[in-house]
Design a protein around this motif. Structure first.
Motif, mmCIF file in Angstrom:
data_model
loop_
_atom_site.group_PDB
_atom_site.id
_atom_site.type_symbol
_atom_site.label_atom_id
_atom_site.label_comp_id
_atom_site.label_asym_id
_atom_site.label_seq_id
_atom_site.Cartn_x
_atom_site.Cartn_y
_atom_site.Cartn_z
ATOM 1 N N ARG A 20 0.820 -0.967 0.004
ATOM 2 C CA ARG A 20 -0.033 -0.072 -0.174
ATOM 3 C C ARG A 20 0.908 1.363 0.080
ATOM 4 N N LEU A 21 1.924 1.270 0.870
ATOM 5 C CA LEU A 21 3.060 2.558 1.062
ATOM 6 C C LEU A 21 3.479 2.532 -0.468
ATOM 7 N N SER A 22 3.633 1.532 -1.369
ATOM 8 C CA SER A 22 4.307 1.645 -2.472
ATOM 9 C C SER A 22 3.465 2.359 -3.354
ATOM 10 N N LYS A 23 2.103 2.028 -3.384
ATOM 11 C CA LYS A 23 1.167 2.693 -4.191
ATOM 12 C C LYS A 23 0.992 4.081 -3.960
ATOM 13 N N GLU A 24 0.998 4.437 -2.803
ATOM 14 C CA GLU A 24 0.875 5.737 -2.229
ATOM 15 C C GLU A 24 1.941 6.631 -2.471
ATOM 16 N N SER A 25 3.281 6.061 -2.518
ATOM 17 C CA SER A 25 4.461 6.968 -2.630
ATOM 18 C C SER A 25 5.206 6.603 -4.080
ATOM 19 N N ASP A 26 4.715 5.692 -5.026
ATOM 20 C CA ASP A 26 5.164 5.468 -6.106
ATOM 21 C C ASP A 26 6.847 5.049 -5.777
ATOM 22 N N ILE A 27 7.176 4.573 -4.870
ATOM 23 C CA ILE A 27 8.135 4.042 -4.520
ATOM 24 C C ILE A 27 7.995 2.437 -4.738
ATOM 25 N N PRO A 28 9.116 1.521 -5.480
ATOM 26 C CA PRO A 28 8.956 0.097 -5.624
ATOM 27 C C PRO A 28 9.084 -0.747 -4.254
ATOM 28 N N VAL A 29 8.477 -1.886 -4.047
ATOM 29 C CA VAL A 29 8.743 -2.333 -2.918
ATOM 30 C C VAL A 29 9.232 -3.702 -3.258
ATOM 31 N N PHE A 154 4.311 1.079 14.861
ATOM 32 C CA PHE A 154 2.807 0.972 15.095
ATOM 33 C C PHE A 154 2.664 -0.193 16.026
ATOM 34 N N ARG A 155 1.749 -0.008 17.124
ATOM 35 C CA ARG A 155 1.457 -0.775 18.137
ATOM 36 C C ARG A 155 0.079 -1.390 17.709
ATOM 37 N N ASN A 156 -0.784 -1.084 16.973
ATOM 38 C CA ASN A 156 -1.924 -1.619 16.534
ATOM 39 C C ASN A 156 -2.387 -1.298 15.025
ATOM 40 N N PRO A 157 -3.580 -1.991 14.509
ATOM 41 C CA PRO A 157 -4.019 -1.755 13.130
ATOM 42 C C PRO A 157 -4.482 -0.337 13.054
ATOM 43 N N LYS A 158 -5.125 0.197 14.132
ATOM 44 C CA LYS A 158 -5.605 1.428 14.111
ATOM 45 C C LYS A 158 -4.677 2.269 13.601
ATOM 46 N N GLU A 159 -3.463 2.505 14.224
ATOM 47 C CA GLU A 159 -2.402 3.424 13.913
ATOM 48 C C GLU A 159 -1.782 3.368 12.550
ATOM 49 N N VAL A 160 -1.858 2.401 12.122
ATOM 50 C CA VAL A 160 -1.646 2.150 10.793
ATOM 51 C C VAL A 160 -2.852 2.776 9.915
ATOM 52 N N ASN A 161 -3.847 2.252 10.111
ATOM 53 C CA ASN A 161 -4.985 3.090 9.356
ATOM 54 C C ASN A 161 -5.112 4.676 9.409
ATOM 55 N N ASN A 162 -4.817 5.197 10.598
ATOM 56 C CA ASN A 162 -4.635 6.467 10.704
ATOM 57 C C ASN A 162 -3.461 7.209 10.190
ATOM 58 N N TYR A 163 -2.242 6.424 10.038
ATOM 59 C CA TYR A 163 -1.167 6.956 9.340
ATOM 60 C C TYR A 163 -1.447 7.061 7.756
ATOM 61 N N PHE A 164 -2.028 6.061 7.154
ATOM 62 C CA PHE A 164 -2.621 6.268 5.860
ATOM 63 C C PHE A 164 -3.467 7.365 5.533
ATOM 64 N N LYS A 165 -4.440 7.448 6.689
ATOM 65 C CA LYS A 165 -5.355 9.022 6.611
ATOM 66 C C LYS A 165 -4.640 9.928 6.201
ATOM 67 N N SER A 166 -3.552 10.115 7.033
ATOM 68 C CA SER A 166 -2.658 11.443 7.103
ATOM 69 C C SER A 166 -1.679 11.361 6.042
ATOM 70 N N PHE A 167 -1.414 10.350 5.262
ATOM 71 C CA PHE A 167 -0.598 10.184 4.402
ATOM 72 C C PHE A 167 -0.565 10.856 3.157
ATOM 73 N N SER A 168 0.483 11.624 2.960
ATOM 74 C CA SER A 168 0.253 12.644 1.465
ATOM 75 C C SER A 168 1.346 12.384 0.521
ATOM 76 N N LYS A 169 1.228 12.515 -0.616
ATOM 77 C CA LYS A 169 2.561 12.443 -1.635
ATOM 78 C C LYS A 169 3.459 13.519 -1.297
#
Length: 169
Positions: A20-29, A154-169
């Protein structure tokens, strides 16, 4: 963020996050499992793995998914960003079993070619004992690099979800 490591217990969601991070950032995984495991679950030698790893680490950008604790210190020296999935053993074990059931006999994009999803006692034991056997070593390595690397825990899945909500390219 150019050279990224994603580490943590099996079943914590490292590979899904990395894709998912790869798709959001255009960085190869790079999924290390797909490099380490040859068809039929045959592992490559440490020497072969290290040679491949050295070449990969010299790339300008990547998201590298996988623990391979023997190489964490070395890989962190190349990274500028590290994501550590510090989830409970119960959640990780549940996810490993769920993944096994859902992907029975299938090879996922994260694994080596012709390595169908499987599970055995040793793997379950490694998931269960990850916090006891590997977590503190990883924490110490991360502490050593505090200030010189962007480190996200990240200590739980909610933190991961919140990270992506705030993630911007």
């Amino acid at each position: 963020m150019k050279r990224v490591l994603v580490i943590g217990c099996p079943g914590s969601g490292k590979s899904t996050f990395s894709s998912r991070l790869s798709k959001e950032s255009d960085i190869p995984v790079i999924h290390l499992d797909s490099i380490y495991w040859k068809p039929g679950w045959i592992s490559c030698s440490n020497q072969e793995f290290d040679e491949i790893l050295r070449d990969l680490l010299l790339q300008e950008t990547y998201i590298m998914d996988g623990n391979y604790s023997r190489t964490i210190d070395f890989r962190i020296s190349f990274a500028d960003t590290v994501y550590f999935f510090d989830f409970s053993r119960y959640l990780c074990l549940y996810r490993v079993i769920k993944r096994r059931i859902l992907n029975h006999g299938k090879t996922t994009e994260y694994m080596g070619k012709d390595c169908p999803e499987g599970i055995d006692y040793e793997f379950i034991k490694s998931v269960w004992n990850f916090r006891k056997n590997q977590r503190m070593r990883i924490i110490k390595v991360l502490e050593k690099h505090e200030g010189s690397k962007d480190i996200v825990i990240f200590r739980n899945p909610k933190e991961v979800n919140n990270y992506f909500k705030s993630f911007s390219k």
